[in-house]
Design a protein around this motif. Structure first.
Motif, mmCIF file in Angstrom:
data_model
loop_
_atom_site.group_PDB
_atom_site.id
_atom_site.type_symbol
_atom_site.label_atom_id
_atom_site.label_comp_id
_atom_site.label_asym_id
_atom_site.label_seq_id
_atom_site.Cartn_x
_atom_site.Cartn_y
_atom_site.Cartn_z
ATOM 1 N N LYS A 1 -2.141 -1.147 31.680
ATOM 2 C CA LYS A 1 -1.670 -1.539 30.352
ATOM 3 C C LYS A 1 -0.335 -2.279 30.513
ATOM 4 C CE LYS A 1 -2.238 2.796 28.777
ATOM 5 N NZ LYS A 1 -3.280 3.440 29.582
ATOM 6 N N GLU A 2 -0.159 -3.328 29.743
ATOM 7 C CA GLU A 2 1.056 -4.132 29.802
ATOM 8 C C GLU A 2 2.293 -3.241 29.809
ATOM 9 O OE1 GLU A 2 0.962 -7.328 26.913
ATOM 10 O OE2 GLU A 2 3.050 -7.837 27.369
ATOM 11 N N GLY A 3 3.234 -3.569 30.678
ATOM 12 C CA GLY A 3 4.486 -2.813 30.733
ATOM 13 C C GLY A 3 4.458 -1.648 31.705
ATOM 14 N N GLU A 4 3.292 -1.324 32.235
ATOM 15 C CA GLU A 4 3.212 -0.234 33.201
ATOM 16 C C GLU A 4 3.698 -0.692 34.585
ATOM 17 O OE1 GLU A 4 -0.145 2.891 31.684
ATOM 18 O OE2 GLU A 4 -0.887 1.259 32.935
ATOM 19 N N THR A 5 3.874 0.295 35.471
ATOM 20 C CA THR A 5 4.297 0.003 36.839
ATOM 21 C C THR A 5 3.133 0.248 37.795
ATOM 22 O OG1 THR A 5 6.584 0.632 36.378
ATOM 23 C CG2 THR A 5 5.888 0.661 38.683
ATOM 24 N N MET A 6 2.926 -0.710 38.706
ATOM 25 C CA MET A 6 1.871 -0.561 39.716
ATOM 26 C C MET A 6 2.476 -0.654 41.108
ATOM 27 S SD MET A 6 -1.651 -2.687 40.412
ATOM 28 C CE MET A 6 -0.965 -4.335 40.428
ATOM 29 N N VAL A 7 2.029 0.230 41.994
ATOM 30 C CA VAL A 7 2.345 0.113 43.421
ATOM 31 C C VAL A 7 1.087 -0.332 44.150
ATOM 32 C CG1 VAL A 7 2.915 1.421 45.514
ATOM 33 C CG2 VAL A 7 4.249 1.762 43.423
ATOM 34 N N VAL A 8 1.244 -1.267 45.083
ATOM 35 C CA VAL A 8 0.133 -1.758 45.896
ATOM 36 C C VAL A 8 0.492 -1.538 47.357
ATOM 37 C CG1 VAL A 8 -1.302 -3.758 46.462
ATOM 38 C CG2 VAL A 8 -0.241 -3.609 44.201
ATOM 39 N N SER A 9 -0.352 -0.811 48.085
ATOM 40 C CA SER A 9 -0.133 -0.708 49.527
ATOM 41 C C SER A 9 -0.987 -1.752 50.231
ATOM 42 C CB SER A 9 -0.443 0.717 50.022
ATOM 43 O OG SER A 9 -1.788 1.043 49.783
ATOM 44 N N GLY A 10 -0.651 -2.064 51.473
ATOM 45 C CA GLY A 10 -1.317 -3.180 52.143
ATOM 46 C C GLY A 10 -1.104 -4.451 51.331
ATOM 47 N N ALA A 11 0.119 -4.608 50.805
ATOM 48 C CA ALA A 11 0.370 -5.615 49.772
ATOM 49 C C ALA A 11 0.292 -7.044 50.290
ATOM 50 C CB ALA A 11 1.730 -5.362 49.127
ATOM 51 N N ALA A 12 0.513 -7.237 51.584
ATOM 52 C CA ALA A 12 0.465 -8.597 52.127
ATOM 53 C C ALA A 12 -0.943 -8.976 52.579
ATOM 54 C CB ALA A 12 1.440 -8.732 53.295
ATOM 55 N N GLY A 13 -1.856 -8.021 52.514
ATOM 56 C CA GLY A 13 -3.235 -8.287 52.906
ATOM 57 C C GLY A 13 -3.938 -9.129 51.847
ATOM 58 N N ALA A 14 -5.177 -9.468 52.146
ATOM 59 C CA ALA A 14 -5.931 -10.352 51.258
ATOM 60 C C ALA A 14 -6.107 -9.714 49.889
ATOM 61 C CB ALA A 14 -7.292 -10.648 51.886
ATOM 62 N N VAL A 15 -6.586 -8.474 49.881
ATOM 63 C CA VAL A 15 -6.805 -7.801 48.602
ATOM 64 C C VAL A 15 -5.464 -7.493 47.939
ATOM 65 C CG1 VAL A 15 -7.670 -5.690 47.516
ATOM 66 C CG2 VAL A 15 -9.052 -6.835 49.252
ATOM 67 N N GLY A 16 -4.540 -6.922 48.713
ATOM 68 C CA GLY A 16 -3.263 -6.486 48.151
ATOM 69 C C GLY A 16 -2.491 -7.609 47.467
ATOM 70 N N SER A 17 -2.424 -8.763 48.116
ATOM 71 C CA SER A 17 -1.633 -9.848 47.522
ATOM 72 C C SER A 17 -2.296 -10.366 46.250
ATOM 73 C CB SER A 17 -1.432 -10.981 48.538
ATOM 74 O OG SER A 17 -2.668 -11.528 48.933
ATOM 75 N N ALA B 1 12.318 1.901 43.554
ATOM 76 C CA ALA B 1 11.663 0.649 43.154
ATOM 77 C C ALA B 1 10.880 0.808 41.848
ATOM 78 C CB ALA B 1 10.735 0.165 44.267
ATOM 79 N N CYS B 2 10.595 2.066 41.482
ATOM 80 C CA CYS B 2 9.792 2.339 40.285
ATOM 81 C C CYS B 2 10.559 3.309 39.393
ATOM 82 C CB CYS B 2 8.442 2.952 40.647
ATOM 83 S SG CYS B 2 7.483 1.993 41.829
ATOM 84 N N PRO B 3 11.612 2.845 38.739
ATOM 85 C CA PRO B 3 12.437 3.780 37.950
ATOM 86 C C PRO B 3 11.651 4.486 36.839
ATOM 87 C CG PRO B 3 13.137 1.485 37.615
ATOM 88 C CD PRO B 3 12.149 1.480 38.725
ATOM 89 N N ASP B 4 10.573 3.891 36.360
ATOM 90 C CA ASP B 4 9.763 4.547 35.325
ATOM 91 C C ASP B 4 8.542 5.248 35.911
ATOM 92 O OD1 ASP B 4 11.495 3.574 33.349
ATOM 93 O OD2 ASP B 4 10.392 1.684 33.199
ATOM 94 N N GLY B 5 8.515 5.458 37.234
ATOM 95 C CA GLY B 5 7.366 6.123 37.848
ATOM 96 C C GLY B 5 6.214 5.160 38.065
ATOM 97 N N VAL B 6 5.146 5.688 38.644
ATOM 98 C CA VAL B 6 3.992 4.864 39.021
ATOM 99 C C VAL B 6 2.813 5.189 38.111
ATOM 100 C CG1 VAL B 6 2.371 4.302 40.881
ATOM 101 C CG2 VAL B 6 4.768 4.855 41.420
ATOM 102 N N ASP B 7 2.317 4.186 37.397
ATOM 103 C CA ASP B 7 1.167 4.380 36.512
ATOM 104 C C ASP B 7 -0.151 4.035 37.199
ATOM 105 O OD1 ASP B 7 2.701 4.985 34.029
ATOM 106 O OD2 ASP B 7 3.505 2.988 34.423
#
Lengths: 333, 333
Positions: free
Chosen positions: A144-160, A211-217
């Motif tokens: 949902k707009e405004g939420e926080t997302m963390v992505v691991s493997g972020a530089a990989g094909a899927v992650g980026s 990096a995620c002051p509002d936590g991870v959604d």
């Protein structure tokens, strides 16, 4: 009669695969019959999930057989056709064998248009990679707009790709990757808000918190293991984890152990769900359409690592486990 | 002026709580003002989740405060009322303090009818226990007729109800419990198809496999830890795990580790989700209605362990962690 090289599974790996698990052979290519095509390989996709198929274990797709060719998604040119749907000169994509030339009945293949996008893109941003990012995020991550997302493997094909789609959808996006260069890339090239280098960060839990002051959604998980443990400590109430890959544990020979997720899931009424692109086949056309639109609008960038030469397919695959690729790894034949 | 005994949190437990974490005090009971009630405690619910509130950690409900009374769901008789909604002689349920007598504004309370069911049932099968079983199973487990469900903590209040609802909905139901007596009980009294005693079974993974020849579609998890690890090896494609409790790890002082769930979730496109009854408040009336109907139709049985006496509330709670209860543990005051 034509001959072709092919690459077979020679032995099942214990732990990290190496070149001894593959072998090259030559076979003759039969004449095509009614309803068949002769295909010349142009691009081969190599992907971490193939590691799973090299083992003899129950999974979402059957294992490769020893002494049989490896298969993956490829792009090929039609050299000869006795098939209604495909003509000489067409470019097609689908699951094919690691051979230079092969005869096929064309089942499950579709045509791709080199005018619309470079052929290799159909193995990446407009193929399984892009669809995995888009459908994994929208169908399970439900951001949902405004939420926080963390992505691991972020530089990989899927992650980026996931990170860029997250930005398009209005999320704060934090990526985790393994070198400073990759962290710079996801921020500067792909527009992530923050990046964390897990190899130089002592306390990942604290780094994610900062990096995620509002936590991870939403957590889009490509790696599993300790990185995912650290994310757990930062998940929000009603958070969703898309379990898309676990590259950090694919090569472990003993059963990997992690922090128990259950108490975290209860505390946060949180969801974790495994994502496999083949479960969402009915949504593929919609996904390709959306990705192509964003690509044409310039909202979506992609990186490829293109290796050249049929003989280099196994090494390109092995290099995935050492993070030698940036973005989608493809072999041009 | 009347006096009442009360039970306070004296100290936060490290690991397993014991009687030293509680203390008894006496206070005087004020006169009721406008909109208030004087309540006399009749039944007190003690539940494993209270352990979480004894710690000073972020969770789905705030922690208890040291030197303040413990609270839980209770049944009380209205002795005096200056409240529009409740009259002298009514029986009410809601979150109350561990006191013999207390003054309240009645917020969040509802009347219960001793003619329809014994008062204690409103703390169990028609209260949080029954609703947890029913809504956890239907909202997250989403069972389909003919599927197989495994329930851990199967002889407990929630577990035994989950199993019965599973049978009503047409599932094969396998329960895991800690004594032969409990295994017999879930089979003979509650109609489970199979039961496994985890204390006498060497290889839980194999035992679950044998009891679930078609694999596990729904896992209703009350315990976490090694039992849940063993279930993982038997989950089916698209299986759902309702993470409802983790009693096996609540008292651990170091961070509990388990088999990494992520690879299993990917392999099986499987879902795990934390369930907390308070997230589903809008569904409570529907749930109570359904449970009451099944109860009246004789389709749902329940077991209670009723302890007597206000002074025995802490011990009744502590005994939960040694499995001394059968079904819902309630203290009659």
């Amino acid at each position: 009669m034509k001959e072709t090289k092919k690459i077979l599974l020679d032995s099942r790996p214990e732990g990290t695969p190496d070149s001894s698990n593959f072998k090259f052979e030559t076979e003759s290519v039969p004449e095509i019959k009614d309803g068949e095509l002769l295909l010349k390989t142009e691009y081969v996709s190599v992907d971490p999930y193939l590691r799973g198929r090299m083992s003899d274990a129950k999974s979402y797709i059957p294992p490769f057989e020893v002494n049989k060719p490896i298969t993956s998604v490829m792009i090929a040119e039609v050299l000869e056709s006795n098939h209604d749907k495909f003509s000489k000169g067409d470019h097609v994509t689908g699951m094919m064998a690691w051979k230079e030339l092969q005869v096929s009945d064309g089942k499950g293949f579709r045509k791709v248009d080199p005018e619309k996008a470079p052929l290799s893109a159909y193995l990446g941003i407009l193929g399984m990679t892009g669809l995995t990012a888009y459908l994994g995020l929208t169908e399970i991550g439900k951001p949902k707009e405004g939420e926080t997302m963390v992505v691991s493997g972020a530089a990989g094909a899927v992650g980026s790709t996931v990170g860029q789609i997250g930005k398009i959808l209005g999320l704060r996006v934090v990526g985790i990757a393994g070198t400073d260069e990759k962290v710079e890339m996801i921020k500067n090239e792909f527009g992530f808000d923050e990046g964390i280098n897990y190899n130089t960060t002592e306390n990942m839990t604290e780094a994610i918190k900062k990096a995620c002051p509002d936590g991870v959604d939403v957590y889009f998980d490509n790696v599993g293991g300790e990185i995912s443990d650290a994310v757990l400590f930062n998940i929000n109430k009603f958070s969703r984890t898309v379990v898309c890959g676990a590259i950090s544990v694919y090569n472990e020979t003993s059963l990997p152990k992690s922090v128990s997720v259950q108490p975290f899931l209860i505390k946060n009424s949180s969801l974790m769900q495994g994502f496999v692109i083949s479960d969402f086949e009915d949504k593929h056309p919609e996904g390709v359409q959306q990705l192509a639109t964003w690509l044409q609008e310039g909202k979506l960038k992609y990186t490829e690592t293109i290796r050249e030469g049929f003989d280099h397919i196994p090494q390109a695959f092995l290099d995935l486990f050492e993070g030698k690729n940036k973005g989608k790894m493809v072999v041009k034949v």
